[in-house]
Scaffold this motif. Sequence first.
Motif, PDB file in Angstrom:
ATOM      1  N   UNK A 171      25.832  35.764  73.764  1.00  0.00           N
ATOM      2  CA  UNK A 171      26.449  34.596  73.123  1.00  0.00           C
ATOM      3  C   UNK A 171      25.473  33.878  72.205  1.00  0.00           C
ATOM      4  N   UNK A 172      24.174  33.955  72.508  1.00  0.00           N
ATOM      5  CA  UNK A 172      23.177  33.290  71.671  1.00  0.00           C
ATOM      6  C   UNK A 172      23.135  33.864  70.252  1.00  0.00           C
ATOM      7  N   UNK A 173      23.594  35.128  70.090  1.00  0.00           N
ATOM      8  CA  UNK A 173      23.585  35.776  68.773  1.00  0.00           C
ATOM      9  C   UNK A 173      24.901  35.596  68.032  1.00  0.00           C
ATOM     10  N   UNK A 174      25.769  34.767  68.598  1.00  0.00           N
ATOM     11  CA  UNK A 174      27.081  34.546  67.998  1.00  0.00           C
ATOM     12  C   UNK A 174      27.162  33.157  67.373  1.00  0.00           C
ATOM     13  N   UNK A 190      29.104  37.526  64.645  1.00  0.00           N
ATOM     14  CA  UNK A 190      27.864  37.984  65.262  1.00  0.00           C
ATOM     15  C   UNK A 190      26.849  38.291  64.168  1.00  0.00           C
ATOM     16  N   UNK A 191      25.584  38.211  64.532  1.00  0.00           N
ATOM     17  CA  UNK A 191      24.510  38.418  63.556  1.00  0.00           C
ATOM     18  C   UNK A 191      24.611  39.759  62.830  1.00  0.00           C
ATOM     19  N   UNK A 197      19.538  37.295  57.142  1.00  0.00           N
ATOM     20  CA  UNK A 197      19.484  36.424  58.329  1.00  0.00           C
ATOM     21  C   UNK A 197      20.302  35.148  58.116  1.00  0.00           C
ATOM     22  N   UNK A 198      21.083  34.790  59.109  1.00  0.00           N
ATOM     23  CA  UNK A 198      21.847  33.537  59.087  1.00  0.00           C
ATOM     24  C   UNK A 198      21.523  32.750  60.355  1.00  0.00           C
ATOM     25  N   UNK A 199      21.749  31.448  60.286  1.00  0.00           N
ATOM     26  CA  UNK A 199      21.438  30.572  61.421  1.00  0.00           C
ATOM     27  C   UNK A 199      22.683  30.383  62.285  1.00  0.00           C
ATOM     28  N   UNK A 209      26.385  21.288  78.488  1.00  0.00           N
ATOM     29  CA  UNK A 209      27.176  20.992  77.286  1.00  0.00           C
ATOM     30  C   UNK A 209      28.624  20.669  77.669  1.00  0.00           C
ATOM     31  N   UNK A 210      29.231  19.760  76.916  1.00  0.00           N
ATOM     32  CA  UNK A 210      30.620  19.381  77.160  1.00  0.00           C
ATOM     33  C   UNK A 210      31.580  19.959  76.125  1.00  0.00           C
ATOM     34  N   UNK A 211      31.035  20.680  75.151  1.00  0.00           N
ATOM     35  CA  UNK A 211      31.895  21.264  74.123  1.00  0.00           C
ATOM     36  C   UNK A 211      31.159  22.435  73.499  1.00  0.00           C
ATOM     37  N   UNK A 212      31.903  23.257  72.784  1.00  0.00           N
ATOM     38  CA  UNK A 212      31.281  24.351  72.031  1.00  0.00           C
ATOM     39  C   UNK A 212      30.556  23.752  70.825  1.00  0.00           C
ATOM     40  N   UNK A 213      29.681  24.563  70.192  1.00  0.00           N
ATOM     41  CA  UNK A 213      28.995  24.090  68.989  1.00  0.00           C
ATOM     42  C   UNK A 213      29.295  25.040  67.833  1.00  0.00           C
ATOM     43  N   UNK A 214      29.410  24.465  66.648  1.00  0.00           N
ATOM     44  CA  UNK A 214      29.777  25.229  65.463  1.00  0.00           C
ATOM     45  C   UNK A 214      28.538  25.673  64.702  1.00  0.00           C
ATOM     46  N   UNK A 215      28.697  26.773  63.965  1.00  0.00           N
ATOM     47  CA  UNK A 215      27.628  27.268  63.079  1.00  0.00           C
ATOM     48  C   UNK A 215      28.140  27.269  61.639  1.00  0.00           C
ATOM     49  N   UNK A 216      27.205  27.218  60.701  1.00  0.00           N
ATOM     50  CA  UNK A 216      27.562  27.323  59.280  1.00  0.00           C
ATOM     51  C   UNK A 216      27.741  28.805  58.948  1.00  0.00           C
ATOM     52  N   UNK A 217      28.952  29.206  58.673  1.00  0.00           N
ATOM     53  CA  UNK A 217      29.257  30.622  58.434  1.00  0.00           C
ATOM     54  C   UNK A 217      29.442  30.864  56.936  1.00  0.00           C
ATOM     55  N   UNK A 218      28.712  31.855  56.358  1.00  0.00           N
ATOM     56  CA  UNK A 218      28.910  32.186  54.940  1.00  0.00           C
ATOM     57  C   UNK A 218      30.359  32.612  54.666  1.00  0.00           C
ATOM     58  N   UNK A 219      30.854  32.281  53.501  1.00  0.00           N
ATOM     59  CA  UNK A 219      32.229  32.620  53.148  1.00  0.00           C
ATOM     60  C   UNK A 219      32.390  34.121  52.919  1.00  0.00           C
TER      61      UNK A 219
END
Length: 358
Positions: A171-174, A190-191, A197-199, A209-219
């Motif tokens: 999950x850490x790579x997602x 997934x990476x 490389x993306x963050x 944690x009380x909620x999921x966290x979002x990542x900045x995903x390239x379009x």
Amino acid sequence: MTYATLKEQREYLLLECISGSRAYNLHVPTSDTDLKGIFILPQAELYGMSFTDQVSNDSNDEVYFEIKRFLELLEKNNPNILELLSTQQENCLFRHPLMDLVKPEDFLSRLCMDTFAGYAQTQIKRARGLNKKINQSFPETRKDILEFCYVVQGSQSLPLKQWLEANQLQQEDCGISRIDHFRDAYALFHRYQFPRPVSLKGLFSGAQANDVQLSAIPKGVEPVAVMHFNKDGYTVYCREFASYWDWVEHRNEARYQHNQQLGADYDSKHMMHTFRLLNMAEEIALYREVRVFREDRDFLLSIRSGEFAYDTLMQMATEKLTRIEELYAKSDLPERPDPALTQQLLIKIREEFYGKKK
């Protein structure tokens, strides 16, 4: 006035009684001796800037009410106060003649339906909650968010943990991004999908944690899966988990172990007093009396001994409450005590007491 001062200056006592299980005739060999009483403030303190309405010892098993506070609670038909005023003579350690002015029958009213039976209803609700906790079992470690996440696979859903394991992913790579107009649903990436490389932050920040966290995903990149987070279910679980372990931390361990030995999935002492209050509410409607000394000792102690199933007690309580409501509907008890009488009594008691002190 303090508890220690009152014990030294007993001339300010108006009433002192044995209370609790011994007054109720419900004591067992391990029962403590509780005391309740009434005092009157020294005249100088009454006229001064401070006013002490109640004092008690450190364990709170000896409690004394100033006469004004006592009459205020009596006017509200407070069960503890009506019981104190109606304590049998053999459990009365001291009674000032001025207490003869205060008669229980002058204060009994339909409010007793709310105070005695209403308090019992509150206790029943607590017993239901306690029953749930006794039958719950939470491990010491809280479940994490992944336990409440699922991915869409064909026309079905698959637990996210199972999906990650099957695809040998961490999950850490997602990373996830929101899907518009689709509550608690996310596009999952997934990476390995990105040549550069993306963050990606992972799906959540940690065990607390009380909620999921979002990542900045390239379009322009298609998700590898659609994930749903059962946020409502997770919120309820976290609340119940915290409530359960708070209960474990603060419960009366000796009483809990006693109930475990009995095999009772409820607090048996708690339920005994619930039925005592219900029976007393019924007696007030029928006989206009507060019967502190319990002739129904055997029945009440059988509840304390865990002889009844929880569901049986709940059914009995429901039937008893229905009967009490019918009795009060037909009763000729006044709606509430007369506040003018309360004021007259307070003035008369103070005038008599302070006048004699002079």
